[in-house]
Motif scaffolding. Structure first.
Motif, mmCIF file in Angstrom:
data_model
loop_
_atom_site.group_PDB
_atom_site.id
_atom_site.type_symbol
_atom_site.label_atom_id
_atom_site.label_comp_id
_atom_site.label_asym_id
_atom_site.label_seq_id
_atom_site.Cartn_x
_atom_site.Cartn_y
_atom_site.Cartn_z
ATOM 1 N N LYS A 1 -10.299 32.833 -31.577
ATOM 2 C CA LYS A 1 -10.425 34.281 -31.703
ATOM 3 C C LYS A 1 -9.947 35.037 -30.467
ATOM 4 O O LYS A 1 -9.213 36.028 -30.584
ATOM 5 N N SER A 2 -10.322 34.566 -29.288
ATOM 6 C CA SER A 2 -9.982 35.299 -28.059
ATOM 7 C C SER A 2 -8.480 35.353 -27.835
ATOM 8 O O SER A 2 -7.952 36.331 -27.298
ATOM 9 N N GLN A 3 -7.756 34.289 -28.235
ATOM 10 C CA GLN A 3 -6.296 34.272 -28.089
ATOM 11 C C GLN A 3 -5.610 34.937 -29.272
ATOM 12 O O GLN A 3 -4.530 35.506 -29.132
ATOM 13 N N VAL B 1 -15.095 39.301 -44.151
ATOM 14 C CA VAL B 1 -15.219 40.668 -43.629
ATOM 15 C C VAL B 1 -15.828 40.691 -42.232
ATOM 16 O O VAL B 1 -15.806 41.718 -41.559
ATOM 17 N N SER B 2 -16.366 39.561 -41.798
ATOM 18 C CA SER B 2 -17.029 39.501 -40.499
ATOM 19 C C SER B 2 -16.016 39.297 -39.383
ATOM 20 O O SER B 2 -15.054 38.554 -39.524
ATOM 21 N N ASN B 3 -16.239 39.956 -38.266
ATOM 22 C CA ASN B 3 -15.418 39.739 -37.078
ATOM 23 C C ASN B 3 -16.042 38.714 -36.140
ATOM 24 O O ASN B 3 -15.557 38.496 -35.033
ATOM 25 N N LYS B 4 -17.110 38.064 -36.610
ATOM 26 C CA LYS B 4 -17.797 37.062 -35.770
ATOM 27 C C LYS B 4 -17.264 35.658 -36.019
ATOM 28 O O LYS B 4 -17.345 34.799 -35.136
ATOM 29 N N HIS B 5 -16.761 35.400 -37.216
ATOM 30 C CA HIS B 5 -16.381 34.036 -37.581
ATOM 31 C C HIS B 5 -14.866 33.940 -37.816
ATOM 32 O O HIS B 5 -14.404 33.597 -38.899
ATOM 33 N N MET C 1 -10.196 27.014 -43.544
ATOM 34 C CA MET C 1 -11.390 26.654 -42.767
ATOM 35 C C MET C 1 -11.768 27.758 -41.797
ATOM 36 O O MET C 1 -10.900 28.392 -41.206
ATOM 37 N N ARG C 2 -13.050 27.947 -41.645
ATOM 38 C CA ARG C 2 -13.586 28.814 -40.591
ATOM 39 C C ARG C 2 -14.764 28.095 -39.941
ATOM 40 O O ARG C 2 -15.410 27.243 -40.576
ATOM 41 N N GLU C 3 -15.044 28.465 -38.724
ATOM 42 C CA GLU C 3 -16.153 27.865 -37.989
ATOM 43 C C GLU C 3 -17.192 28.944 -37.708
ATOM 44 O O GLU C 3 -16.844 30.036 -37.245
ATOM 45 N N LEU C 4 -18.442 28.661 -37.995
ATOM 46 C CA LEU C 4 -19.508 29.634 -37.731
ATOM 47 C C LEU C 4 -19.747 29.732 -36.230
ATOM 48 O O LEU C 4 -20.115 28.750 -35.581
ATOM 49 N N ASN C 5 -19.551 30.921 -35.679
ATOM 50 C CA ASN C 5 -19.758 31.130 -34.248
ATOM 51 C C ASN C 5 -21.186 31.548 -33.916
ATOM 52 O O ASN C 5 -21.552 31.631 -32.748
ATOM 53 N N GLU C 6 -21.953 31.831 -34.943
ATOM 54 C CA GLU C 6 -23.384 32.097 -34.779
ATOM 55 C C GLU C 6 -24.060 31.879 -36.126
ATOM 56 O O GLU C 6 -23.393 31.736 -37.142
ATOM 57 N N ASP C 7 -25.379 31.833 -36.121
ATOM 58 C CA ASP C 7 -26.107 31.635 -37.376
ATOM 59 C C ASP C 7 -25.720 32.723 -38.369
ATOM 60 O O ASP C 7 -25.518 33.884 -37.992
ATOM 61 N N GLN C 8 -25.624 32.362 -39.646
ATOM 62 C CA GLN C 8 -25.194 33.300 -40.670
ATOM 63 C C GLN C 8 -25.942 33.024 -41.974
ATOM 64 O O GLN C 8 -26.021 31.879 -42.412
ATOM 65 N N VAL C 9 -26.498 34.082 -42.572
ATOM 66 C CA VAL C 9 -27.128 33.945 -43.885
ATOM 67 C C VAL C 9 -26.031 33.968 -44.944
ATOM 68 O O VAL C 9 -25.251 34.921 -45.038
ATOM 69 N N ILE C 10 -25.948 32.904 -45.740
ATOM 70 C CA ILE C 10 -24.951 32.785 -46.808
ATOM 71 C C ILE C 10 -25.678 32.396 -48.088
ATOM 72 O O ILE C 10 -26.349 31.367 -48.134
ATOM 73 N N GLY C 11 -25.569 33.233 -49.089
ATOM 74 C CA GLY C 11 -26.242 32.941 -50.354
ATOM 75 C C GLY C 11 -27.743 32.832 -50.210
ATOM 76 O O GLY C 11 -28.377 32.031 -50.907
ATOM 77 N N GLY C 12 -28.306 33.615 -49.285
ATOM 78 C CA GLY C 12 -29.750 33.601 -49.082
ATOM 79 C C GLY C 12 -30.254 32.475 -48.196
ATOM 80 O O GLY C 12 -31.456 32.346 -47.973
ATOM 81 N N VAL C 13 -29.327 31.642 -47.675
ATOM 82 C CA VAL C 13 -29.713 30.504 -46.832
ATOM 83 C C VAL C 13 -29.170 30.731 -45.423
ATOM 84 O O VAL C 13 -28.010 31.117 -45.248
ATOM 85 N N ASN C 14 -29.995 30.471 -44.412
ATOM 86 C CA ASN C 14 -29.545 30.617 -43.031
ATOM 87 C C ASN C 14 -28.781 29.359 -42.620
ATOM 88 O O ASN C 14 -29.349 28.272 -42.543
#
Length: 495
Positions: free
Chosen positions: A122-124, A95-99, A368-381
């Motif tokens: 993403k930019s392309q 649902v995120s537009n960041k990753h 596959m997706r790549e984290l483009n910034e820090d993300q909390v997943i399942g309570g873990v950063n």
């Protein structure tokens, strides 16, 4: 010269030390996540199975080994890959537009598919998606129904050549059918793959899939120069020549034909016609056309044919479900031979069957997706730069969302049985803004082909479900071919 060499050596040693420091720091940050024992730099390389079947068994086994939370860490060499396999966890990402950037494995597809809507960052991707979405509008897709019907009838005719006890290789049959369909719908060209033998294009598609999967699991051959010196690299180049020469030739022919007509867009249009019209109007660069056509060819026949194969196999193992589908099709179609849009809207149970098949056997098991910034997943950063493996195969088997998840039960997709189920519990085409642009095309095509097969034949699977072993490549295929036996139900009408 005496000064330069020590400087180069010191700089190189400093770079190595810095990379090692970064790696060890990342290992320290991620140390609390579920993960089997691994080692610096080599990660899980010492225990990773090199073959697709063994690798799939390991990945799936890790999912069952760590059921709470439904995520675990894999190290492919020095690179961390966090595997997520619950509806809640994958929703955080989808649902995120960041990753929106795909993982590193998609870059290994670029020699084949270029910077297409599937592989681009993403930019392309954003402008490409906006531009291409209208070409998959239902009003355009429904114009392809005559092609779906025509090629399905050829498939049925071919199946008639076999007796009750003959064993038919399911995938080889439906692959040629979907290849003919995607060629005509994407490029406006009929190649007659079903009526010819030893199709070189099909070989190249399947081979390059296997090669990319093997390369993904081995960081030692990610470098293009090193890879091209290997046997796999040379086979990869051969596949690229076959794949690119085929689509390039068709594009040039279509372009010349459109020039002669003054770019008059009349009658049924192929996707290529729409792309070339965008080039003519300045909306798209001509260099992008090849990449998008190659992507349509890959996604439009390989994933669909595999999905059909699994659906036929499951129905052949569940004759009660098959009879129920056939009863619906006989009622909906009556004495008509060609499937229409009105027929499709009434095929409710067939749609449930296809969805249940995609739940158990998604054509693409992991994205596959790549984290483009820090993300909390399942309570873990989780820090920026970590690759995420969204395991659709295990998401579809989450016992919190699916009762008896290993059981083939199409009724679970009836409206009354879907109440309360999390929307991201079923994601065979991914989800969110970067979902599969061709999912509606795929489902329409599968419905039409399945209708023609099941109206004319009773299908019996030769191999029981528990004997079929899947392997994890880009596309999820069986280790050994799946076979069926067919018994004719009604007379065949020539296409």
């Amino acid at each position: 010269m005496g000064v330069i060499i020590p400087i180069i050596l010191v700089a190189f040693a400093t770079l190595i030390a810095w990379l090692l420091f970064k790696h060890m720091r990342m290992r320290h940050v991620l140390r609390h996540l579920n993960q089997p024992r691994s080692y610096p730099i080599v990660g899980h390389g010492l225990i990773t199975k090199p073959d697709p079947e063994g690798f799939m068994n390991q990945v799936i086994g890790m999912g069952y080994l760590y059921p709470d939370p439904r995520m675990c860490l894999l190290w492919i060499g020095p690179f961390p890959c966090l595997m997520l396999y619950s509806a809640e966890l994958v929703e955080t990402i989808l649902v995120s537009n960041k990753h929106l950037d795909k993982g590193f494995a998609y870059r290994l597809l670029e020699p084949w598919l270029g910077k297409s809507i599937l592989t681009s960052r993403k930019s392309q991707w954003r402008p490409k998606r906006k531009l291409l979405t209208p070409t998959f509008h239902y009003d355009i897709l429904k114009d392809f129904l005559p092609i779906f019907n025509e090629q399905s009838k050829i498939l049925v005719q071919k199946m008639c050549c076999y007796g009750k006890e003959d064993k038919i290789d399911v995938l080889s049959f439906v692959t040629l059918c979907t290849l003919d369909i995607i060629c005509e719908t994407s490029m406006g060209k009929s190649i007659g793959a079903q009526l010819s033998e030893n199709n070189e294009y099909v070989w190249a598609v399947h081979t390059i899939n296997e090669l990319v999967s093997r390369r993904t699991n081995n960081p030692l051959i990610w470098n293009t120069f090193i890879y091209n010196m290997t046997d796999d690299g040379k086979t990869h180049e051969k596949c690229l020549r076959i794949l690119h020469s085929f689509t390039k030739k068709v594009i040039l022919e279509r372009k010349d034909a459109l020039k002669e007509s003054g770019y008059k867009m009349e009658g049924r249009l192929a996707f290529l016609d729409l792309l070339l019209d965008m080039v003519q109007s300045g909306q798209m660069d001509e260099t992008d056309v090849q990449a998008e056509v190659d992507t349509f060819m890959f996604e439009g026949h390989d994933t669909t044919s595999t999905g059909l194969m699994w659906a036929i196999h499951l129905l052949g193992n569940h004759p009660d479900v098959q009879r129920k589908v056939q009863a619906e099709l006989d009622e909906v179609m009556a004495d008509e031979e060609d499937v229409t849009t009105e027929h499709l809207s009434r095929m409710k149970y067939l749609e449930c069957v296809l969805k249940e098949s995609l739940r158990l056997c998604p054509s693409v098991p992991i994205i596959m997706r790549e984290l483009n910034e820090d993300q909390v997943i399942g309570g873990v950063n989780i820090p920026k730069g970590v690759t995420l493996l969204l395991n659709q195969y295990l998401v579809h088997r989450d016992p919190a969302q699916w009762k008896d998840p290993e059981v083939f039960d199409p009724d679970r997709f009836l409206p009354e049985n879907s109440v309360g189920r999390k929307p991201f519990a079923f994601i065979p085409f991914s989800a969110g803004s970067r979902n599969c642009i061709g999912q509606r095309f795929a489902l329409l095509e599968e419905k039409v082909i399945m209708t023609h097969i099941l109206r004319h034949f009773d299908v019996t699977s030769v191999e029981p479900m528990h004997e079929v072993r899947p392997k994890m490549e880009i596309i999820m295929r069986p280790v050994t071919p799946i076979h069926m036996k067919v018994t004719r139900r009604r007379p065949i009408v020539s296409p």
